[in-house]
Write a protein that holds these residues in place. Structure first.
Motif, PDB file in Angstrom:
ATOM      1  N   LEU A  99     -17.890 -64.204  16.522  1.00  0.00           N
ATOM      2  CA  LEU A  99     -17.720 -64.222  15.061  1.00  0.00           C
ATOM      3  C   LEU A  99     -18.408 -63.032  14.394  1.00  0.00           C
ATOM      4  O   LEU A  99     -17.816 -62.367  13.525  1.00  0.00           O
ATOM      5  N   GLN A 100     -19.648 -62.735  14.772  1.00  0.00           N
ATOM      6  CA  GLN A 100     -20.369 -61.631  14.137  1.00  0.00           C
ATOM      7  C   GLN A 100     -19.672 -60.306  14.401  1.00  0.00           C
ATOM      8  O   GLN A 100     -19.540 -59.470  13.501  1.00  0.00           O
ATOM      9  N   LEU A 101     -19.182 -60.111  15.637  1.00  0.00           N
ATOM     10  CA  LEU A 101     -18.455 -58.884  15.968  1.00  0.00           C
ATOM     11  C   LEU A 101     -17.170 -58.776  15.154  1.00  0.00           C
ATOM     12  O   LEU A 101     -16.829 -57.701  14.651  1.00  0.00           O
ATOM     13  N   VAL A 102     -16.443 -59.882  15.026  1.00  0.00           N
ATOM     14  CA  VAL A 102     -15.196 -59.876  14.257  1.00  0.00           C
ATOM     15  C   VAL A 102     -15.465 -59.499  12.800  1.00  0.00           C
ATOM     16  O   VAL A 102     -14.733 -58.693  12.208  1.00  0.00           O
ATOM     17  N   ILE A 103     -16.518 -60.061  12.231  1.00  0.00           N
ATOM     18  CA  ILE A 103     -16.859 -59.731  10.836  1.00  0.00           C
ATOM     19  C   ILE A 103     -17.176 -58.245  10.710  1.00  0.00           C
ATOM     20  O   ILE A 103     -16.729 -57.571   9.774  1.00  0.00           O
ATOM     21  N   VAL A 104     -17.935 -57.725  11.671  1.00  0.00           N
ATOM     22  CA  VAL A 104     -18.291 -56.300  11.650  1.00  0.00           C
ATOM     23  C   VAL A 104     -17.042 -55.427  11.743  1.00  0.00           C
ATOM     24  O   VAL A 104     -16.897 -54.438  11.016  1.00  0.00           O
ATOM     25  N   LYS A 105     -16.118 -55.802  12.624  1.00  0.00           N
ATOM     26  CA  LYS A 105     -14.905 -55.008  12.821  1.00  0.00           C
ATOM     27  C   LYS A 105     -13.959 -55.077  11.623  1.00  0.00           C
ATOM     28  O   LYS A 105     -13.262 -54.103  11.319  1.00  0.00           O
ATOM     29  N   LEU A 106     -13.934 -56.223  10.939  1.00  0.00           N
ATOM     30  CA  LEU A 106     -12.992 -56.402   9.825  1.00  0.00           C
ATOM     31  C   LEU A 106     -13.553 -55.935   8.488  1.00  0.00           C
ATOM     32  O   LEU A 106     -12.789 -55.760   7.533  1.00  0.00           O
ATOM     33  N   THR A 107     -14.873 -55.741   8.399  1.00  0.00           N
ATOM     34  CA  THR A 107     -15.487 -55.342   7.126  1.00  0.00           C
ATOM     35  C   THR A 107     -14.847 -54.104   6.510  1.00  0.00           C
ATOM     36  O   THR A 107     -14.570 -54.086   5.300  1.00  0.00           O
ATOM     37  N   PRO A 108     -14.560 -53.020   7.290  1.00  0.00           N
ATOM     38  CA  PRO A 108     -13.951 -51.832   6.666  1.00  0.00           C
ATOM     39  C   PRO A 108     -12.606 -52.093   6.014  1.00  0.00           C
ATOM     40  O   PRO A 108     -12.202 -51.345   5.120  1.00  0.00           O
ATOM     41  N   LEU A 109     -11.880 -53.149   6.442  1.00  0.00           N
ATOM     42  CA  LEU A 109     -10.592 -53.461   5.814  1.00  0.00           C
ATOM     43  C   LEU A 109     -10.749 -53.937   4.377  1.00  0.00           C
ATOM     44  O   LEU A 109      -9.889 -53.711   3.532  1.00  0.00           O
ATOM     45  N   PHE A 110     -11.876 -54.593   4.106  1.00  0.00           N
ATOM     46  CA  PHE A 110     -12.090 -55.188   2.783  1.00  0.00           C
ATOM     47  C   PHE A 110     -13.109 -54.420   1.944  1.00  0.00           C
ATOM     48  O   PHE A 110     -13.220 -54.636   0.743  1.00  0.00           O
ATOM     49  N   ALA A 111     -13.858 -53.539   2.611  1.00  0.00           N
ATOM     50  CA  ALA A 111     -14.831 -52.700   1.900  1.00  0.00           C
ATOM     51  C   ALA A 111     -14.743 -51.300   2.485  1.00  0.00           C
ATOM     52  O   ALA A 111     -15.530 -50.916   3.342  1.00  0.00           O
ATOM     53  N   ALA A 112     -13.710 -50.568   2.065  1.00  0.00           N
ATOM     54  CA  ALA A 112     -13.401 -49.261   2.645  1.00  0.00           C
ATOM     55  C   ALA A 112     -14.610 -48.342   2.610  1.00  0.00           C
ATOM     56  O   ALA A 112     -15.279 -48.187   1.600  1.00  0.00           O
ATOM     57  N   GLY A 113     -14.894 -47.744   3.789  1.00  0.00           N
ATOM     58  CA  GLY A 113     -15.997 -46.791   3.890  1.00  0.00           C
ATOM     59  C   GLY A 113     -17.353 -47.420   4.080  1.00  0.00           C
ATOM     60  O   GLY A 113     -18.352 -46.713   4.204  1.00  0.00           O
ATOM     61  N   ASN A 114     -17.415 -48.742   4.101  1.00  0.00           N
ATOM     62  CA  ASN A 114     -18.695 -49.428   4.246  1.00  0.00           C
ATOM     63  C   ASN A 114     -18.806 -50.084   5.611  1.00  0.00           C
ATOM     64  O   ASN A 114     -17.827 -50.573   6.160  1.00  0.00           O
ATOM     65  N   ASP A 115     -20.027 -50.102   6.127  1.00  0.00           N
ATOM     66  CA  ASP A 115     -20.312 -50.794   7.371  1.00  0.00           C
ATOM     67  C   ASP A 115     -20.887 -52.163   7.056  1.00  0.00           C
ATOM     68  O   ASP A 115     -21.541 -52.361   6.034  1.00  0.00           O
ATOM     69  N   SER A 116     -20.655 -53.090   7.953  1.00  0.00           N
ATOM     70  CA  SER A 116     -21.174 -54.437   7.755  1.00  0.00           C
ATOM     71  C   SER A 116     -22.690 -54.440   7.882  1.00  0.00           C
ATOM     72  O   SER A 116     -23.261 -53.769   8.751  1.00  0.00           O
ATOM     73  N   ILE A 117     -23.347 -55.204   7.028  1.00  0.00           N
ATOM     74  CA  ILE A 117     -24.811 -55.272   7.064  1.00  0.00           C
ATOM     75  C   ILE A 117     -25.298 -56.076   8.265  1.00  0.00           C
ATOM     76  O   ILE A 117     -26.493 -56.049   8.574  1.00  0.00           O
ATOM     77  N   ILE A 118     -24.389 -56.770   8.957  1.00  0.00           N
ATOM     78  CA  ILE A 118     -24.800 -57.529  10.141  1.00  0.00           C
ATOM     79  C   ILE A 118     -24.424 -56.793  11.425  1.00  0.00           C
ATOM     80  O   ILE A 118     -24.525 -57.348  12.517  1.00  0.00           O
ATOM     81  N   GLY A 119     -23.991 -55.535  11.293  1.00  0.00           N
ATOM     82  CA  GLY A 119     -23.639 -54.751  12.465  1.00  0.00           C
ATOM     83  C   GLY A 119     -24.818 -53.952  12.982  1.00  0.00           C
ATOM     84  O   GLY A 119     -25.792 -53.699  12.267  1.00  0.00           O
ATOM     85  N   PHE A 120     -24.742 -53.555  14.233  1.00  0.00           N
ATOM     86  CA  PHE A 120     -25.785 -52.724  14.829  1.00  0.00           C
ATOM     87  C   PHE A 120     -25.198 -51.999  16.034  1.00  0.00           C
ATOM     88  O   PHE A 120     -24.139 -52.371  16.557  1.00  0.00           O
ATOM     89  N   LEU A 121     -25.885 -50.969  16.475  1.00  0.00           N
ATOM     90  CA  LEU A 121     -25.450 -50.174  17.613  1.00  0.00           C
ATOM     91  C   LEU A 121     -25.377 -51.044  18.867  1.00  0.00           C
ATOM     92  O   LEU A 121     -26.375 -51.633  19.268  1.00  0.00           O
TER      93      LEU A 121
END
Length: 406
Positions: A99-121
């Motif tokens: 779930l966390q990975l999916v949210i990170v991957k889909l975040t740019p679709l809904f917030a163009a140019g932004n990275d998810s705050i729950i993402g990390f390297l």
């Protein structure tokens, strides 16, 4: 400030060697100090997620806690004789794990140019590890959960950012044992060889192709896009080959560093590349390129889908099921890289070529007495596979998006 991101500069390797020296002495003498290994891992994780990446570090901590609870809970469920092997509990564990990975991957679709705050390297590669564990727990291959071993496997710092992707049982077998002195000397030799070869790949060849030549060829290709049909010029071909070489040397160099450092720690992390451009067809290529990722997708997505489809008789033809499996596999892989059109086309391109490759291999097997097989045909197959792969990397690069639409 010194950049201490993984394998980015000589200072990182000097500090790494100093930190690993006591561990290496212990392994040479037949002792593995798990506590010290954990301290070294925590230290280098701190280097990765310090300063401006503190938010990523906090996301990693939250992620680790959540994944620990998911894997431990599912393992407890599977080991409890009062519960049956319910598919929906397994499916829920998988959904929660990704779930966390999916949210990170889909975040740019809904917030163009932004990275998810729950993402990390490294979130993708850590998720692949936990999903693999959950599937093997369901299969009965993993029967117990050990918190210390799980954390060390999940947060093994040499491979945390971009793999290779290890398997829990293979990793723990090395983690629980100390190699003989003779074997460890061999591991040191292999580790140092990989590290020095990684310097050649990443810092010399990768720099030449990616930093020196690629930007110049890109500008030349862009300059001719209005004069050449669809922008297809000799410079676009140059970009295709140059980018392909950069992608290989940069990533293979990183993977050599990761496996080399792992060997110094007495962990035989699987290799990621095995002369991929010597492959005779695309199927063989994926057995040589980013091997731990391709094998992960093969074992946990493709094979399981095909077995499920055969069991439920979704399609009568095994060939048709295999083809649908290819489409599912590489569409998933393309979307995993990103939700842009060129990643999706990249995945579908590989699926279609693999379907054609299987068809050709079946035809060749039936008519092998009429089809020549000699040195020329083998080199021609390598040439065709290499160019097919390079074309797919051109799609993957996103340069065509810039060339045609911007």
């Amino acid at each position: 400030m010194i950049n201490l991101q993984p394998y980015q500069n000589p200072q990182y390797f000097i500090l790494l060697l100093i930190a690993l020296l006591p561990l290496m002495i212990g392994l040479y003498r037949g002792q593995r100090w798990h506590f010290y290994e954990s301290l070294v891992s925590l230290l280098f994780l701190f280097f990765i997620f310090d300063a401006e990446k503190t938010s990523q570090g906090l996301a990693l901590i939250a992620y680790t806690i959540i994944q620990t609870l998911i894997v431990k809970s599912y393992c407890s469920y599977r080991n409890n004789p009062r519960f049956q092997n319910n598919f929906w509990v397994f499916a829920l564990a998988i959904v929660l794990s990704i779930l966390q990975l999916v949210i990170v991957k889909l975040t740019p679709l809904f917030a163009a140019g932004n990275d998810s705050i729950i993402g990390f390297l490294g979130i993708s590669y850590l998720t692949f590890k936990t999903v693999g564990m959950i599937m093997e727990i369901r299969d009965g291959a993993i029967k117990e959960f050990n918190l210390g071993k799980f954390l060390h496997f999940l947060l093994f710092f040499p491979t945390i950012s971009s793999g290779p992707i290890d398997r829990y049982r293979r990793f723990i077998k090395d983690y629980d044992n100390v190699p003989s002195q003779e074997k460890y000397i061999g591991l040191i030799g292999k580790g140092l060889h990989n590290i020095f070869l990684g310097f050649l790949y990443k810092f010399l060849l990768g720099f030449l192709f990616g930093k020196m030549w690629l930007p110049q060829i890109q500008q030349l290709a862009l300059a001719q896009r209005h004069t050449a049909p669809l922008g297809i010029s000799i410079y676009l071909l140059g970009y295709m080959y140059c980018y392909s070489m950069y992608l290989f040397f940069d990533f293979a160099g990183y993977s050599l560093f990761a496996t080399g450092v792992s060997y110094l720690m007495g962990i035989e992390t699987p290799v990621n590349f095995n002369r991929p451009f010597a492959a005779h067809n695309l199927k063989e290529f994926w057995n040589r390129w980013h091997m731990t990722l391709s094998f992960w997708f093969r074992d946990y997505i493709y094979m399981r889908f095909v077995f499920w489809a055969m069991k439920n008789k979704v399609l009568k033809s095994r060939i048709a099921m295999a083809n649908v499996g290819y489409l599912l596999l590489f569409l998933t892989m393309g979307i995993w890289h990103g939700e842009t059109w060129y990643y999706i086309i990249y995945g579908l391109f590989h699926a279609v070529v693999l379907i054609m490759t299987d068809a050709w291999l079946r035809f060749k097997k039936r008519h092998r007495q009429h089809i020549p097989s000699n040195r020329f045909t083998k080199y021609f197959a390598i040439f065709m596979t290499f160019n097919t792969v390079c074309l797919s990397f051109l799609i993957f690069s996103g340069f065509l998006d810039t060339l045609w639409f911007k």
